[in-house]
Design an enzyme around this catalytic site. Structure first.
Site, PDB file in Angstrom:
ATOM      1  N   ASP A   1      55.105   7.729  41.215  1.00 46.42           N
ATOM      2  CA  ASP A   1      56.244   7.709  40.315  1.00 46.42           C
ATOM      3  C   ASP A   1      57.514   7.462  41.143  1.00 46.42           C
ATOM      4  OD1 ASP A   1      57.296   8.637  37.429  1.00 46.42           O
ATOM      5  OD2 ASP A   1      58.363   9.887  38.875  1.00 46.42           O
TER       6      ASP A   1
ATOM      7  N   HIS B   1      49.633   9.010  33.276  1.00 47.54           N
ATOM      8  CA  HIS B   1      50.657   8.875  34.318  1.00 47.54           C
ATOM      9  C   HIS B   1      50.424   9.772  35.529  1.00 47.54           C
ATOM     10  CE1 HIS B   1      54.538   8.090  36.077  1.00 47.54           C
ATOM     11  NE2 HIS B   1      54.834   9.368  36.067  1.00 47.54           N
TER      12      HIS B   1
END
Length: 314
Positions: free
Chosen positions: A108, A290
């Site tokens: 991320d 994610h």
């Protein structure tokens, strides 16, 4: 599930004008460093499933809470969180351990930092492994203006910049609820709602999908953000246009051997021209959302370790 008491105790290391809270494994493997860089809104603890596996594979594993996170320093100026300073912290960390270079792993926002670090200090990075966020091409227009044009003012990157302090306050008011609702897996598809998605998420009383982690694991993140608040970490977003300017002079091509790991159900867009900017990249897809290394720890470890083994064999 992981018992949080098994996570290493931190050291506090002064680097680049700040103190970083740093967790380590495999000190006996000195000479073979790998640095793991967490994303937002996360913590070094997000790498708990990778540390022992990398230690067992012969790596000195270095996992900082980056500035703005956990018990690391939280400078007050927004500009203290630009890519120059974030990458400077990691370079100073290498200097602290006496390393010329290292393999860097990012997830991320940590991936964004690793991409930027590699562009600004290519001689200090020998391998790149990034999860979720692919290389972001530096286009003609600064990133926030570009996102605002395409995605509108409620898109969280834009909102963080255009309405400073608003989201920070809501997330701090609902820290537990926000993180509980955010760290989920197998979420059913839903129509996009009007308004700022992360503020809506923080205020939602019922989470969707299944919990990503145990209550005791979640408590580590909640406790960290109850202490730190969110402003330091959100300030990373408030430097996107500054980073765009800082990177203007950098050679945009990353030559290092690179592994890119995508979650097939991640909302983050994949890159359509990754090999243009990262010619030596291998891409792996995992069936997850994610939070890749937390949702699929074994598969993530397998992908990373087998790739590292092939790199070391060449």
């Amino acid at each position: 599930m992981f018992n949080p008491t098994d996570f290493p105790k931190p050291a506090f290391i002064s680097v680049n004008g700040v103190k970083l809270e740093v967790f380590e494994a495999g000190r006996q493997n000195a000479g073979k460093p790998i640095v793991l860089c967490h994303g937002w809104p996360e913590h070094a603890f997000s790498w708990r499933h990778q540390m022992a596996a990398l230690d067992a594979a012969g790596y000195h594993v270095i996992v900082p809470n980056q500035r703005g996170y956990g018990n690391s320093s939280r400078p007050t100026e927004v500009t203290d969180y630009d890519i120059e300073r974030l990458s400077g912290d990691l370079i100073a960390l290498l200097d602290h351990y006496g390393y010329e270079d290292a393999a860097f792993v990012g997830h991320d926002w940590g991936a964004m930092v690793v991409w930027g670090l590699t562009l600004l200090h290519p001689d200090r990075v020998n391998k790149v492994i990034n999860l979720s966020l692919p290389y972001q091409e530096r286009g003609e227009k600064p990133w926030i203006a570009f996102m605002e044009e395409i995605l509108g003012g409620d898109f969280y990157f834009v909102h963080f910049n255009r309405q400073p302090g608003v989201a920070d306050g809501v997330l701090e008011e609902h820290t537990f609820q926000f993180l509980r609702n955010l760290y989920r897996k197998n979420e059913p598809p839903a129509e996009p709602q009007p308004g700022m998605a992360l503020i809506n998420l923080a205020r939602a009383e019922t989470p969707r999908g299944e919990p990503l982690m145990s209550d005791s694991e979640l408590a580590v993140f909640v406790s960290a953000f109850e202490t730190s608040g969110f402003t330091g970490s959100i300030n990373w977003y408030r430097n996107l246009d500054r980073n765009w300017r800082i990177l203007a002079e950098a050679n945009p091509i990353i030559q290092q051997p690179t592994l890119m790991i995508y979650g097939d159900r991640d909302a983050v867009s994949r890159s359509e021209n990754l090999t243009t900017f990262v010619p030596n990249v291998e891409v792996v897809h995992l069936d997850c959302g994610h939070w890749i290394q937390q949702e699929k720890p074994e598969e993530t470890n397998q992908a990373i370790l087998s790739w590292l083994e092939r790199q070391d064999a060449t």
